[in-house]
Motif scaffolding. Sequence first.
Motif, PDB file in Angstrom:
ATOM      1  N   MET A 355       0.806  -1.124   0.134  1.00 24.83           N
ATOM      2  CA  MET A 355      -0.012   0.083  -0.009  1.00 24.83           C
ATOM      3  C   MET A 355       0.736   1.181  -0.137  1.00 24.83           C
ATOM      4  O   MET A 355       2.009   1.051   0.505  1.00 24.83           O
ATOM      5  N   ASP A 356       0.323   2.374  -0.343  1.00 22.00           N
ATOM      6  CA  ASP A 356       0.832   3.753  -0.308  1.00 22.00           C
ATOM      7  C   ASP A 356       1.511   4.092   0.881  1.00 22.00           C
ATOM      8  O   ASP A 356       0.789   4.080   1.937  1.00 22.00           O
ATOM      9  N   LYS A 357       2.664   4.197   0.917  1.00 21.01           N
ATOM     10  CA  LYS A 357       3.381   4.659   2.072  1.00 21.01           C
ATOM     11  C   LYS A 357       3.075   3.781   3.611  1.00 21.01           C
ATOM     12  O   LYS A 357       2.924   4.274   4.481  1.00 21.01           O
ATOM     13  N   SER A 358       3.038   2.727   3.131  1.00 21.60           N
ATOM     14  CA  SER A 358       2.918   1.416   4.068  1.00 21.60           C
ATOM     15  C   SER A 358       3.906   0.730   4.182  1.00 21.60           C
ATOM     16  O   SER A 358       4.635   0.381   3.118  1.00 21.60           O
ATOM     17  N   MET A 359       4.521   0.178   5.337  1.00 19.88           N
ATOM     18  CA  MET A 359       5.611  -0.891   5.166  1.00 19.88           C
ATOM     19  C   MET A 359       5.047  -2.208   4.333  1.00 19.88           C
ATOM     20  O   MET A 359       3.905  -2.471   4.312  1.00 19.88           O
ATOM     21  N   VAL A 360       5.848  -2.962   3.716  1.00 20.92           N
ATOM     22  CA  VAL A 360       5.780  -4.284   3.150  1.00 20.92           C
ATOM     23  C   VAL A 360       6.611  -5.460   4.044  1.00 20.92           C
ATOM     24  O   VAL A 360       7.556  -4.920   4.599  1.00 20.92           O
ATOM     25  N   ARG A 361       6.331  -6.485   3.912  1.00 20.66           N
ATOM     26  CA  ARG A 361       7.048  -7.681   4.439  1.00 20.66           C
ATOM     27  C   ARG A 361       7.355  -8.323   3.271  1.00 20.66           C
ATOM     28  O   ARG A 361       6.861  -8.693   2.400  1.00 20.66           O
ATOM     29  N   PHE A 362       8.681  -8.702   3.433  1.00 21.30           N
ATOM     30  CA  PHE A 362       9.605  -9.404   2.505  1.00 21.30           C
ATOM     31  C   PHE A 362      10.176 -10.658   3.295  1.00 21.30           C
ATOM     32  O   PHE A 362      10.407 -10.775   4.339  1.00 21.30           O
ATOM     33  N   TYR A 363      10.357 -11.737   2.105  1.00 20.76           N
ATOM     34  CA  TYR A 363      10.814 -12.990   2.656  1.00 20.76           C
ATOM     35  C   TYR A 363      11.895 -13.488   1.892  1.00 20.76           C
ATOM     36  O   TYR A 363      11.713 -13.477   0.624  1.00 20.76           O
ATOM     37  N   VAL A 364      12.796 -14.294   2.217  1.00 16.99           N
ATOM     38  CA  VAL A 364      13.506 -15.147   1.364  1.00 16.99           C
ATOM     39  C   VAL A 364      13.715 -16.518   2.174  1.00 16.99           C
ATOM     40  O   VAL A 364      14.090 -16.536   3.478  1.00 16.99           O
ATOM     41  N   ASP A 365      13.055 -17.547   1.414  1.00 16.82           N
ATOM     42  CA  ASP A 365      13.151 -19.030   1.964  1.00 16.82           C
ATOM     43  C   ASP A 365      14.514 -19.558   1.413  1.00 16.82           C
ATOM     44  O   ASP A 365      14.509 -19.536   0.293  1.00 16.82           O
ATOM     45  N   PHE A 366      15.495 -19.931   2.442  1.00 18.21           N
ATOM     46  CA  PHE A 366      16.485 -20.575   1.962  1.00 18.21           C
ATOM     47  C   PHE A 366      16.993 -21.689   2.745  1.00 18.21           C
ATOM     48  O   PHE A 366      16.570 -21.813   3.927  1.00 18.21           O
TER      49      PHE A 366
END
Lengths: 425, 242
Positions: A355-366
Amino acid sequence: MSQKPPSDILDRRRFLGAAGLSAAGALLPIAAKAGEGAKPDPAITELQDWNRFLGDGVDKKPYGVPSKFEKDVIRRDVSWLTASPESSVNFTPLHALDGIITPSGLCFERHHGGVAEIDPAQHRLMINGLVDTPMVFTMDDIKRMPRVNKVYFLECAANSGMEWRGAQLNGCQFTHGMIHNVMYTGVTLKTLLDQAGLKPNAKWLMLEGADSAGMNRSLPVSKALDDVLIAFAMNGEALRPENGYPLRAVIPGWQGNLWVKWLRRIEAGDMPWQAREETSKYTDLMPDGRARKYTFVMDAKSVITNPSPQAPLKFKGRNVLSGVAWSGRGTVKRVDVTMDGGRNWHEARIDGPVMDKSMVRFYVDFDWNGQELMLQSRAIDETGYVQPTKAELRKVRGVNSVYHNNGIQTWLVHPDGVTENVEIA
Amino acid sequence: MSRSLSLIAGLAVVAIAAVPLTQAIAEKATAKASKAVATQPAPPPAPAKLGLGRPALPDEIHAWDTDVRPDGVGLPPGKGTAKQGDSLFQEKCSTCHGEFGEGVGRYPVLSGGVGTLKADRPDKTVGSYWPDATTVYDYIRRAMPFGNARSLSADEAYALTAYILSMSDVIKDPDFELNQDNLAKVKMPNAGGFYDDDRDVAEKQFWNKSPCMKDCGPAPKVIGRAISVDVTPDDKAGPKVD
């Protein structure tokens, strides 16, 4: 559950394999594997109290609190940073959170004169100055206006400010924890201003709090009419006192200091007020001895929250790398992650709302075979801004600007999983 | 049911947002509206004036509108000298700021620092950094003394402002009378030291269409470690949680 592993995992396996399988890491278990001669797990074979005796009835906790096993997930301060706890800051425990919404009770605090405890029945919002009719609103008045719900990050301009000269604090809670991401309910500032009627020569607003610091900041009218909210609720309930109960400003994408809490007055004028918090503080000293002012927008930034110094790797084999990214200029378009200190980058998987000016969550599965890792993340936003390295930032801003350190963070993961905040070159 | 349904549908967007509808009705109704509206109906176009709130009374504005601008607008009638401010400062301010504004503990330093802004360790004080004298007055009356805000009279605030400005020789004569007519005219040493945010231009290089993804440089080396600095609070030493 016949889901194929995403291709990025496979890529990463190859990538990590090439980095050298000879590294140590023998101390860490790969995973608990049942095999011949393995002892049965008492967590399964023994009868547990909670499986036998009655638990608390309803209403034991009329307002619920987290499990006692989560007691270490709390805001923390760095006591040497400030002179007194009333004019100070503490930090969101980012390493212990997931998703994108920060629980209200864990949102970092920044006060300039302590928390104002305000009876909402006694709270008033005044709008005066360059308006047709100076107005006074009660909380009841404001709650009868058309409402909006928006999720925005709030980042203190000084977030990561202690890291300008190099790695200093060992934990993402302390290096990056002056941020939270919350759903606000409130009314647009435009709705309120319409009630008073802004005069055409009103170019700036002064927002002022009811706290003992009378916290005040100047805000351009153009921003005020664009997307500013005046909020009375966060995450579905009334604002917490620490976050401005009963009323606060929400200035999307702009530095947290502008988001005046305990908001009691808005004055319209034709110039900025040059308040202490926009001259002496929240201006960015550059290497030539001059300072940038009105540096409102928070540049794109990200941090890996797991692993991080407070959340080391515990297992070889399968792991989840996780982090958050945000940009004051709009949406986060992409987050890249490197495991070799910036030589090779891979696109992370963003999960959850963007969303606009909101945090995003990211992942790397490794998969991790126990070799040393130099972890970094970089955010790229919808305007094409790429989060810079600390070296690139210092080239422009030097090391004395205090505010707006959005440089790339490095975590060094040792073969035993211990993770530390390092500066690399 | 079907009659009222089509009636509501006919009212289009305004009605959709204003009336609580069942999912089925909402879907049918929004079919006539645009796709964007279907996913999130816009709030009803409210009339500019909602009939909420009331005009502020002059006495109420007078009570709260105490801010001071750099052009002097908002300065109340009053006067004070650095000499008068000195004794007030020792009584009400020196516990935190020190006898000479040197700062106690981590409380703000008010004096010295002129000429240090380019130094490796700049000293940003009222005299060395603040661009406007009016800010000193506004902040004192707004938030000082710490823990007893808004307790100073206009004259006391003028005297304290004069004393603090005298610490950096902005005011040299201890008997110079600072008042509502001359405060905004006081020139601060660093008044010209600020410029508007220029990141969009000065940092244009940070907008990069194709950041490097592969073989981006030599293997990096660790050049600094937070644990060597050793200033991180102990994880176990958090505040007590009841």
